[in-house]
Design a protein around this motif. Structure first.
Motif, short mmCIF file in Angstrom:
data_model
loop_
_atom_site.label_atom_id
_atom_site.label_comp_id
_atom_site.label_asym_id
_atom_site.label_seq_id
_atom_site.Cartn_x
_atom_site.Cartn_y
_atom_site.Cartn_z
N LYS A 1 -2.94 -20.43 2.31
CA LYS A 1 -4.18 -20.29 3.07
C LYS A 1 -3.95 -19.38 4.27
N ASP A 2 -5.06 -18.82 4.79
CA ASP A 2 -4.95 -18.05 6.03
C ASP A 2 -5.06 -18.99 7.23
N CYS A 3 -5.02 -18.44 8.43
CA CYS A 3 -5.02 -19.28 9.62
C CYS A 3 -6.35 -19.99 9.85
N ASN A 4 -7.39 -19.59 9.10
CA ASN A 4 -8.69 -20.26 9.20
C ASN A 4 -8.87 -21.34 8.15
N GLY A 5 -7.82 -21.58 7.35
CA GLY A 5 -7.89 -22.60 6.32
C GLY A 5 -8.52 -22.14 5.02
N ARG A 6 -8.74 -20.85 4.87
CA ARG A 6 -9.35 -20.32 3.64
C ARG A 6 -8.27 -20.10 2.59
N ILE A 7 -8.52 -20.60 1.39
CA ILE A 7 -7.56 -20.42 0.30
C ILE A 7 -7.51 -18.95 -0.10
N LEU A 8 -6.31 -18.42 -0.19
CA LEU A 8 -6.12 -17.00 -0.50
C LEU A 8 -6.04 -16.79 -2.01
N ASP A 9 -6.53 -15.63 -2.43
CA ASP A 9 -6.50 -15.25 -3.84
C ASP A 9 -5.16 -14.61 -4.14
N LEU A 10 -4.36 -15.26 -4.97
CA LEU A 10 -3.01 -14.75 -5.26
C LEU A 10 -3.01 -13.46 -6.04
N HIS A 11 -4.14 -13.11 -6.63
CA HIS A 11 -4.21 -11.87 -7.43
C HIS A 11 -4.65 -10.68 -6.59
N LYS A 12 -4.80 -10.88 -5.29
CA LYS A 12 -5.21 -9.79 -4.40
C LYS A 12 -4.13 -9.52 -3.36
N THR A 13 -4.19 -8.34 -2.76
CA THR A 13 -3.25 -7.97 -1.72
C THR A 13 -3.63 -8.64 -0.40
N LEU A 14 -2.79 -8.47 0.60
CA LEU A 14 -3.10 -9.02 1.92
C LEU A 14 -4.40 -8.43 2.45
N ALA A 15 -4.56 -7.12 2.35
CA ALA A 15 -5.77 -6.47 2.85
C ALA A 15 -7.00 -6.93 2.08
N GLU A 16 -6.86 -7.09 0.77
CA GLU A 16 -8.00 -7.54 -0.04
C GLU A 16 -8.36 -8.99 0.27
N ASN A 17 -7.42 -9.75 0.82
CA ASN A 17 -7.69 -11.12 1.24
C ASN A 17 -8.19 -11.19 2.68
N GLY A 18 -8.46 -10.03 3.27
CA GLY A 18 -8.98 -10.01 4.64
C GLY A 18 -7.93 -10.11 5.72
N ILE A 19 -6.65 -9.96 5.36
CA ILE A 19 -5.56 -9.98 6.35
C ILE A 19 -5.26 -8.54 6.71
N ALA A 20 -5.85 -8.08 7.79
CA ALA A 20 -5.81 -6.67 8.16
C ALA A 20 -4.43 -6.25 8.66
N ASP A 21 -4.13 -4.99 8.45
CA ASP A 21 -2.89 -4.40 8.96
C ASP A 21 -3.23 -3.70 10.28
N GLU A 22 -2.70 -4.21 11.39
CA GLU A 22 -3.03 -3.69 12.71
C GLU A 22 -1.95 -2.76 13.27
N ASP A 23 -0.98 -2.38 12.43
CA ASP A 23 0.13 -1.55 12.91
C ASP A 23 -0.34 -0.22 13.48
N GLU A 24 -1.34 0.38 12.85
CA GLU A 24 -1.82 1.68 13.32
C GLU A 24 -2.34 1.58 14.76
N GLU A 25 -3.08 0.53 15.04
CA GLU A 25 -3.60 0.33 16.40
C GLU A 25 -2.46 0.05 17.38
N TYR A 26 -1.49 -0.76 16.95
CA TYR A 26 -0.35 -1.04 17.81
C TYR A 26 0.45 0.22 18.09
N ASP A 27 0.60 1.08 17.07
CA ASP A 27 1.32 2.34 17.26
C ASP A 27 0.59 3.22 18.27
N TYR A 28 -0.74 3.25 18.17
CA TYR A 28 -1.54 4.07 19.09
C TYR A 28 -1.37 3.58 20.53
#
Length: 269
Positions: free
Chosen positions: A218-245
């Motif tokens: 599950k994610d931190c909001n308690g939502r069950i994650l879809d194992l057949h999808k990627t992190l981004a497709e499960n709504g877990i955003a990649d914030e590295d680009e913003e952190y790099d900026y």
């Protein structure tokens, strides 16, 4: 008179097989060949490749290659492709042309090749005024010499273009995540390819927790994650680009967390 037998109903050919008959010679048992169709052949080859090595994946991290740095266990990455050259080096054991490959086992050798042609880089010899291969690491297998002499051309494709050695892709973007076991309160920070599904990440996590398939993710909001999808497709955003900026140090960056809940279903012994 004998009763006439009705014409038998034509049978629909099985698309799984194709029958090839050599019509230029008298029909012999050896000329009747049953072959699998192209999709079936591809599926069988892929199945054999998957069974060949338990560590084969769709995507790899650079560190996945580092542990395969020997002559009999040699993986390389080349312009985003991961190659397993173990069988080639074993077959040519003792050949001095294997030395540059063995010395770079477990590493990336993209700089050896032109990114547009995937052919060994060349330069102009100042003395002779001709193009020669640029080989600071030394001449390697399947590459002819610039000087006249014998050359073993018994291969169909050079190893850097031969699909039989390709075992997957090098990830274009590694991601770090935190996995929190709500049963044991153990936290593990993992680096995974952004292209992998959670099912593939779960397979990686088996090395840490052999019962990971008995957990609900599950994610931190308690939502069950879809194992057949990627992190981004499960709504877990990649914030590295913003952190790099913003030039945020790695140690101060927030890592997305995945919480795993034990099902107590005894699916793993």
């Amino acid at each position: 008179p004998k009763p006439q037998t009705p014409n038998p109903k034509p049978q629909t050919p099985n698309p799984k097989y194709l029958i090839w008959i050599d019509c230029l010679t008298p029909l012999q048992p050896s000329t009747l060949i049953i072959r699998m169709s192209a999709p079936q052949q591809k599926q069988e080859q892929q199945s054999k490749k998957e069974k060949k090595h338990p560590l084969y994946r769709r995507y790899y991290l650079p560190e996945d290659l580092e542990s395969h740095s020997g002559i009999e266990d040699c993986w390389l990455s080349l312009h985003g492709r991961v190659l397993d050259l173990s069988s080639l080096l074993i077959a040519r054991k003792g050949d001095p042309l294997c030395k540059p490959i063995a010395q770079h086992a477990g590493r990336d050798v993209s700089h050896w090749f032109d990114p547009n042609t995937i052919h060994p880089r060349q330069r102009v010899d100042a003395e002779r005024g001709v193009k020669v291969y640029h080989l600071p690491q030394g001449r390697f297998l399947h590459l002819p010499s610039d000087l006249p002499g014998e050359f073993d051309s018994s291969f169909t494709e050079p190893w850097w273009k031969d699909k039989q050695y390709e075992i997957g892709k090098l990830t274009a973007k590694p991601r770090k995540i935190r996995i929190i076991n709500t049963l044991t309160h153990h936290e593990e920070i993992m680096e995974v390819p952004a292209e992998e599904t959670l099912d593939e990440i779960q397979t990686r996590y088996l090395a840490i927790n052999s019962h990971s398939t008995s957990y609900t993710w599950k994610d931190c909001n308690g939502r069950i994650l879809d194992l057949h999808k990627t992190l981004a497709e499960n709504g877990i955003a990649d914030e590295d680009e913003e952190y790099d900026y913003l030039d945020v140090p790695d140690a101060e960056r927030h890592l997305p967390s995945i919480l795993i809940y034990f099902n107590d279903d005894l699916t793993e012994a």
